[in-house]
Every structure is written in structure tokens, then in C-alpha cells.
Motif scaffolding. Sequence first.
Motif, short mmCIF file in Angstrom:
data_model
loop_
_atom_site.label_atom_id
_atom_site.label_comp_id
_atom_site.label_asym_id
_atom_site.label_seq_id
_atom_site.Cartn_x
_atom_site.Cartn_y
_atom_site.Cartn_z
N LYS A 24 -14.31 3.88 1.05
CA LYS A 24 -13.91 3.91 2.46
C LYS A 24 -13.56 2.52 2.96
O LYS A 24 -12.58 2.33 3.70
N LYS A 25 -14.35 1.53 2.55
CA LYS A 25 -14.08 0.15 2.95
C LYS A 25 -12.75 -0.34 2.38
O LYS A 25 -11.97 -1.02 3.08
N GLU B 268 -9.87 0.97 4.32
CA GLU B 268 -9.71 0.31 5.61
C GLU B 268 -9.07 -1.07 5.47
O GLU B 268 -8.32 -1.51 6.35
N THR B 269 -9.36 -1.76 4.38
CA THR B 269 -8.89 -3.14 4.21
C THR B 269 -7.61 -3.26 3.39
O THR B 269 -6.87 -4.23 3.52
N TYR C 22 -5.05 -0.37 2.40
CA TYR C 22 -4.58 1.01 2.28
C TYR C 22 -3.46 1.14 1.25
O TYR C 22 -3.49 2.04 0.41
#
Length: 229
Positions: A83-84, A87-88, A90
Motif C-alpha cells: 500500500k505504501k 502511494e509513493t 504508482y
Amino acid sequence: MHPERHSIESVGWLRAAVLGANDGIVSTASLVLGVASANPNPAAILLAGIAGLVAGAMSMATGEYVSVSSQSDTENAALAQEKKELETDYQGEVQELTSLYMQRGVEPALARQVAQQLMMKDALDAHAREELGLTGTNSAQPLQAALFSAGSFSAGAVLPVIVAWLTPTPLISVLIILSTLFSLAVLGYISSVVSKANPVRAIIRIMFWSSMAMVLSMGIGHLAGQTLF
């Protein structure tokens, strides 16, 4: 068009059920036979069987819960990391998913299109499934695994306990051995049918090692009985 089912889909639960029931039958029967060989007291034999059932079921449940909980923690950590990364970076994750499809033989343009469409719907789910191999059906569920493991063990262990309870003392060992071997043969046959394996091989394998456990338990019980009683 109906979905085609394969025996591989049942391997997980089948393995757990067979291991649990087999362990319940063999460990409890071996314990009862060992005590019967050492001290043919009906109350002691029955108590040993009940204690073996309860202790074994709790041990199986505890071990399975701890094991699957650790797996669940690992999965959650991997999902948090994924998930991280989404977010950083894509686009980097789009390329990573594209590469996975390309490795499976999909043409580059089509692989990127599929990756983009899947990630537009649910990026985390797409990466969890394709990159981590996690889906809603195979993700770790500790409580369910613990209950299933304890239940399958108890289902197997209850047989030698019932035999020890209902059988006259002189016949306990003989009837427990016969009922255990019969139930193991049935268990081996069921597992072979579900997994579409060779039934003769499955039955021989499960009965051989289980017989060894019972013989060793009886031998140790006999030696202990000569020493202690």
C-alpha cells in the motif's frame, strides 16, 4: 459455462483434515494401548484416552492458531508495504504488475493494459493477488484454522476413547488396534478419492506408520508396567 473444479483446490483443507484426524486416532489409540499394556485398569485406560483427546485437541488448536497468526502478521505487513509503495510510486507498481504478466507470456502492450485496468479497479487487490499470491479465500484465518484443527483431531480421537469405554478390559487392546486400522484405512481411501491419488498407496502409507506408533507405544507401556507395577 460452469467453472471447472480440480482436485488441487481441495489440497489445503484435505491435508489439514487428514492430518488432524490421523493424529487424533493414532496418538490417542497409542496412548490408550500404552497405558493398557502397563496397567490394565479400566478407569486408568479411559482417563488416559480422555486426557489424550482433550490435550491433543487443545495442542492442535493452539499450535495452528499461533502458526496461522504468524502467517497473518506476515501477510498484513506485506500488504502494508504494498500500500505504501502504491502511494509513493504508482507508475512503478504499474510497471511491476506489467512485468509479472509479461513473464507469464502476455505481450507487453496487452500486459500493460491489463495491469492498468486491474489497478484502476483495485490496485492493492491486484498486487496482493498477482504479486503476493493473496486472495480472500486463501488469506490466513487463525481462529478458523484452530477450530478446524481441533475439530478434526477430536473426530479422530473420539474413536479409541469410545472403544476403551465400551469394551471389556481383556479385549481393549485388540479392539482398539482393529478399529484404529479400519478407520485409518477408510481415512486413507477418502483422502485418495478426494485428491484423485492411488488408494492402495495412500492406505498402506497411513496404516504402516500408524501401526509402528501403536507397536512402539505398547512396547514402552509393557516395559514401564513391568518396572512400575
